[in-house]
Write a protein that holds these residues in place. Sequence first.
Motif, PDB file in Angstrom:
ATOM      1  N   ALA A  52       0.905  -0.850  -0.367  1.00  0.00           N
ATOM      2  CA  ALA A  52      -0.199   0.467   0.135  1.00  0.00           C
ATOM      3  C   ALA A  52       0.975   1.052  -0.546  1.00  0.00           C
ATOM      4  O   ALA A  52       0.803   2.150  -0.857  1.00  0.00           O
ATOM      5  N   ARG A  53       1.926   1.307   0.657  1.00  0.00           N
ATOM      6  CA  ARG A  53       2.790   2.585   0.264  1.00  0.00           C
ATOM      7  C   ARG A  53       3.770   2.963  -0.328  1.00  0.00           C
ATOM      8  O   ARG A  53       3.803   3.462  -1.219  1.00  0.00           O
ATOM      9  N   ASP A  54       3.697   1.582  -1.443  1.00  0.00           N
ATOM     10  CA  ASP A  54       4.975   1.391  -2.493  1.00  0.00           C
ATOM     11  C   ASP A  54       3.470   2.473  -3.302  1.00  0.00           C
ATOM     12  O   ASP A  54       3.755   2.718  -4.415  1.00  0.00           O
ATOM     13  N   ALA A  55       2.406   2.087  -2.916  1.00  0.00           N
ATOM     14  CA  ALA A  55       1.158   2.823  -4.228  1.00  0.00           C
ATOM     15  C   ALA A  55       0.441   4.016  -3.134  1.00  0.00           C
ATOM     16  O   ALA A  55       0.081   4.345  -3.722  1.00  0.00           O
ATOM     17  N   GLY A  56       1.380   5.006  -2.455  1.00  0.00           N
ATOM     18  CA  GLY A  56       0.913   6.120  -1.971  1.00  0.00           C
ATOM     19  C   GLY A  56       0.440   5.704  -0.975  1.00  0.00           C
ATOM     20  O   GLY A  56       0.155   6.918  -0.943  1.00  0.00           O
ATOM     21  N   VAL A  57      -0.359   4.617  -0.359  1.00  0.00           N
ATOM     22  CA  VAL A  57      -1.473   4.687   0.481  1.00  0.00           C
ATOM     23  C   VAL A  57      -0.015   4.908   2.427  1.00  0.00           C
ATOM     24  O   VAL A  57       0.728   4.598   2.317  1.00  0.00           O
ATOM     25  N   ASP A  58      -0.287   5.942   3.103  1.00  0.00           N
ATOM     26  CA  ASP A  58      -0.371   6.056   4.229  1.00  0.00           C
ATOM     27  C   ASP A  58      -0.638   4.481   5.087  1.00  0.00           C
ATOM     28  O   ASP A  58      -2.309   4.622   5.111  1.00  0.00           O
ATOM     29  N   VAL A  59      -0.064   4.170   5.859  1.00  0.00           N
ATOM     30  CA  VAL A  59      -0.100   2.830   6.217  1.00  0.00           C
ATOM     31  C   VAL A  59       0.401   3.025   7.840  1.00  0.00           C
ATOM     32  O   VAL A  59       1.232   3.174   7.936  1.00  0.00           O
ATOM     33  N   GLU A  60      -0.555   1.926   8.507  1.00  0.00           N
ATOM     34  CA  GLU A  60      -0.152   1.556   9.730  1.00  0.00           C
ATOM     35  C   GLU A  60      -0.695   0.541  10.088  1.00  0.00           C
ATOM     36  O   GLU A  60      -2.077   0.515  10.667  1.00  0.00           O
ATOM     37  N   VAL A  61       0.752  -0.616  10.701  1.00  0.00           N
ATOM     38  CA  VAL A  61       0.321  -1.542  11.480  1.00  0.00           C
ATOM     39  C   VAL A  61       0.279  -1.940  12.711  1.00  0.00           C
ATOM     40  O   VAL A  61       1.320  -1.196  13.755  1.00  0.00           O
ATOM     41  N   VAL A  62      -0.632  -2.172  12.705  1.00  0.00           N
ATOM     42  CA  VAL A  62      -0.704  -2.021  14.971  1.00  0.00           C
ATOM     43  C   VAL A  62      -0.814  -3.422  15.656  1.00  0.00           C
ATOM     44  O   VAL A  62      -1.828  -4.017  14.909  1.00  0.00           O
ATOM     45  N   VAL A  63      -0.367  -3.445  16.478  1.00  0.00           N
ATOM     46  CA  VAL A  63      -0.328  -5.485  16.610  1.00  0.00           C
ATOM     47  C   VAL A  63      -0.669  -4.923  17.844  1.00  0.00           C
ATOM     48  O   VAL A  63      -0.346  -4.494  19.123  1.00  0.00           O
ATOM     49  N   VAL A  64      -1.447  -5.994  18.453  1.00  0.00           N
ATOM     50  CA  VAL A  64      -2.560  -5.894  19.127  1.00  0.00           C
ATOM     51  C   VAL A  64      -2.291  -7.320  20.517  1.00  0.00           C
ATOM     52  O   VAL A  64      -2.755  -7.808  19.758  1.00  0.00           O
ATOM     53  N   THR A  65      -2.036  -7.522  21.850  1.00  0.00           N
ATOM     54  CA  THR A  65      -2.589  -9.399  22.256  1.00  0.00           C
ATOM     55  C   THR A  65      -3.312  -8.258  23.623  1.00  0.00           C
ATOM     56  O   THR A  65      -2.923  -7.299  23.519  1.00  0.00           O
ATOM     57  N   ALA A  66      -3.537  -9.921  24.313  1.00  0.00           N
ATOM     58  CA  ALA A  66      -4.425  -8.956  25.710  1.00  0.00           C
ATOM     59  C   ALA A  66      -3.708 -10.763  26.552  1.00  0.00           C
ATOM     60  O   ALA A  66      -2.959 -11.529  26.342  1.00  0.00           O
ATOM     61  N   GLY A  67      -3.003 -10.307  28.202  1.00  0.00           N
ATOM     62  CA  GLY A  67      -2.086 -10.798  28.223  1.00  0.00           C
ATOM     63  C   GLY A  67      -1.472 -10.537  29.918  1.00  0.00           C
ATOM     64  O   GLY A  67      -1.228  -9.159  29.451  1.00  0.00           O
ATOM     65  N   PRO A  68      -0.689 -11.384  30.384  1.00  0.00           N
ATOM     66  CA  PRO A  68       0.019 -10.578  31.490  1.00  0.00           C
ATOM     67  C   PRO A  68       0.871 -10.103  30.584  1.00  0.00           C
ATOM     68  O   PRO A  68       1.321 -10.262  30.089  1.00  0.00           O
ATOM     69  N   ASP A  69       1.879 -10.027  31.812  1.00  0.00           N
ATOM     70  CA  ASP A  69       3.676  -8.909  31.799  1.00  0.00           C
ATOM     71  C   ASP A  69       3.865  -9.440  30.464  1.00  0.00           C
ATOM     72  O   ASP A  69       4.544  -8.724  30.163  1.00  0.00           O
ATOM     73  N   ASP A  70       4.179 -10.881  30.617  1.00  0.00           N
ATOM     74  CA  ASP A  70       5.278 -11.579  29.608  1.00  0.00           C
ATOM     75  C   ASP A  70       4.725 -11.352  28.485  1.00  0.00           C
ATOM     76  O   ASP A  70       5.471 -11.567  27.480  1.00  0.00           O
ATOM     77  N   ALA A  71       3.218 -10.883  28.549  1.00  0.00           N
ATOM     78  CA  ALA A  71       2.363 -11.291  26.968  1.00  0.00           C
ATOM     79  C   ALA A  71       3.087 -10.139  26.301  1.00  0.00           C
ATOM     80  O   ALA A  71       3.733  -9.940  24.404  1.00  0.00           O
ATOM     81  N   GLU A  72       4.126  -8.927  26.501  1.00  0.00           N
ATOM     82  CA  GLU A  72       4.739  -7.888  26.240  1.00  0.00           C
ATOM     83  C   GLU A  72       5.675  -8.420  25.084  1.00  0.00           C
ATOM     84  O   GLU A  72       5.714  -8.154  24.485  1.00  0.00           O
ATOM     85  N   ASP A  73       6.611  -9.245  25.617  1.00  0.00           N
ATOM     86  CA  ASP A  73       7.030  -9.785  24.700  1.00  0.00           C
ATOM     87  C   ASP A  73       6.552 -10.725  22.777  1.00  0.00           C
ATOM     88  O   ASP A  73       7.190 -10.000  21.857  1.00  0.00           O
ATOM     89  N   ALA A  74       5.723 -10.951  23.445  1.00  0.00           N
ATOM     90  CA  ALA A  74       4.962 -11.178  21.870  1.00  0.00           C
ATOM     91  C   ALA A  74       4.365  -9.648  21.175  1.00  0.00           C
ATOM     92  O   ALA A  74       4.304 -10.022  19.172  1.00  0.00           O
ATOM     93  N   VAL A  75       4.128  -8.621  21.440  1.00  0.00           N
ATOM     94  CA  VAL A  75       3.983  -7.594  20.914  1.00  0.00           C
ATOM     95  C   VAL A  75       5.783  -7.572  20.465  1.00  0.00           C
ATOM     96  O   VAL A  75       5.435  -6.404  19.138  1.00  0.00           O
ATOM     97  N   ARG A  76       6.497  -6.789  21.669  1.00  0.00           N
ATOM     98  CA  ARG A  76       8.107  -6.418  20.887  1.00  0.00           C
ATOM     99  C   ARG A  76       8.253  -7.429  19.786  1.00  0.00           C
ATOM    100  O   ARG A  76       8.957  -6.718  18.602  1.00  0.00           O
ATOM    101  N   ARG A  77       7.755  -9.061  19.609  1.00  0.00           N
ATOM    102  CA  ARG A  77       8.446  -9.667  18.649  1.00  0.00           C
ATOM    103  C   ARG A  77       7.846  -8.864  17.060  1.00  0.00           C
ATOM    104  O   ARG A  77       8.363  -8.595  16.503  1.00  0.00           O
TER     105      ARG A  77
END
Lengths: 274, 330
Positions: A52-77
């Motif tokens: 989409a960016r190559d076609a000139g569209v402004d795009v944001e990819v957001v990764v979302v999780t729900a879970g305990p402290d450790d789950a932050e590792d999943a979104v960091r990845r």
Amino acid sequence: MRIVVCVKHVPDIQSERALGPDGRLVRDGGDGTLNELDENAVEAAVVLAEQARDAGVDVEVVVVTAGPDDAEDAVRRGLQLGADAAVHVLDDAVAGSDVIGTARVLAAAVRHLGEADLVVTGMAGLDGLTSLVPAALADLLDLPQLTLASSVALADGTVTVRRDLDHATEVLEAPLPALVSVTDRANEPRYPNFQAIMAARKKPVTVLTLADLGVDAATVGVAGARTEVVEAAPRPPRTDRVLVTDDGEAGRRLAAWLLERDLVRTTPATGEVL
Amino acid sequence: MATVLVLLDHADTGALRGSVLELATAARGLAGPDGAVHGVWVGDEPLDPALPVLGRHGVSVVHAVTTGDADPLLTPVLAEAVVDVVRATGATVLLALSTFENKEAAARVAIATGAGVVTDAASVERDAAGRVVAAKTVLAGTWTTRCAVLTDAAVVLLKAGAVVSSHVEHDAPHAPEVRPRTVAVTARATRVRVVERTPQAPSDRPDLSSADVVVVGGRGTGGDFGPLEALADEVGAAVGATRVATDEGWIGHEAQIGQTGVTVSPRLYLGLGVSGAVHHRGGMQASGTIVAVNEDPEAPIFEIADYGVVGDLFQVVPQLTEELRRLRRG
């Protein structure tokens, strides 16, 4: 344009996984990881965003999780794999959620972000393996669902997927906004290089509570769960195991072993059905 | 009086999918002597040939649901059709086969009706308190659990082959009463368009997910499934494969056994040239008896095999097939 990827932090399937006395997955092993099938979801989102960016569209990819402290590792990845921002729903009341509770929390988080043009998930979590969350999420977000995609394409506000089912192969399409779940055939997730890992450190992770999302804690977690594991036991080890090296007769001996135990029918199949 | 609903999965020809009768059998157990088992048939396909079979298996009423222009193969449409029957009958339990399509429908039915859902169940019963309780294996077949549904309504998806199907015992079972229904599906369920649909070519072999015996080929076949097919023909088995074998194009994707493919739990699993990677084990570890033939003595499948042969499958398998043929016909 915004693409939201919902991901899960799960015990590494290569590790020794276990259930606790409460019938819930033991999550304190420290060997948790981003659910492998969600890497395909992140990759699909990042590739669509790049196109989409190559076609000139402004795009944001957001990764979302729900879970305990450790789950932050999943979104960091997820950030290392190319997502631009992350949301971590961190609230004690989320613990013990069943699939519907999980879908409720994720749906609220997606809504909290504002308009999502596309929601992407993996086909299943490699812990519970129910595959229920994508359809539940589509229902709660009131989005068309295109699940189990082995390929995904976006064009002119329409998403098109190909999927392989047990009895048929289908091509489905729907107008955006929509929800897509991808299988492990959809792509080969990239391996983040040093630069990507460093860049991920600068990307924001927003931490939200159920109160921030306006979710009633009684409808999720243990309080809202509609099912409960009442008994859990490791499968007993197999006994009387035989391991032989072929000396030229192994096929014959295996045939005798199978017939002795009545594991193959002693008369040839007649082709009888029902 | 408890009414238990059974989702009647069928092919385009109107033929019931093999394991549907297992659901009817399990449903009789849940309904109890005072309850009733009703079938839910969604679609325009011919129902007549299935009716006497369903009657013999204790189904007293079949709700034949048509959805107008809405394609019942889209799972949101299927879900709305099922919810309509749930509401009309007041049924509190729905049983369906554990397929990916039914899981999607189940998620939606659960949201609409407040039901608790259990997928991939190996058995289902009521406990002393009358709750629906399902057994299932989890974590790649390494643990067994019993899961109770806490809500009044329950949706349980049973694995193919979980229950041995049986007829009703009384002599002259009646053909079920057919109650036609037309469901006006909402616009939100039909926003997805089926651009193309290619049914799988029918096979003479048993269905992989419900077969009693499964012969599976992996990397070690090098793409030659000939000896495996000969063995499968001899013992009436389904043929499956590992991810590597399907990715290489040696066999169709629908044959893939594993966490992201078909889950099997046959009485006998024969893994030939299969290493037993964790993803594959997740789809077969609950099998009754596991036999493995592999050249590599370090292959992880030997850790879970009841009978392992370290050897060349192109030697061992033809000899096995030949010997079975001789012993069974001799």
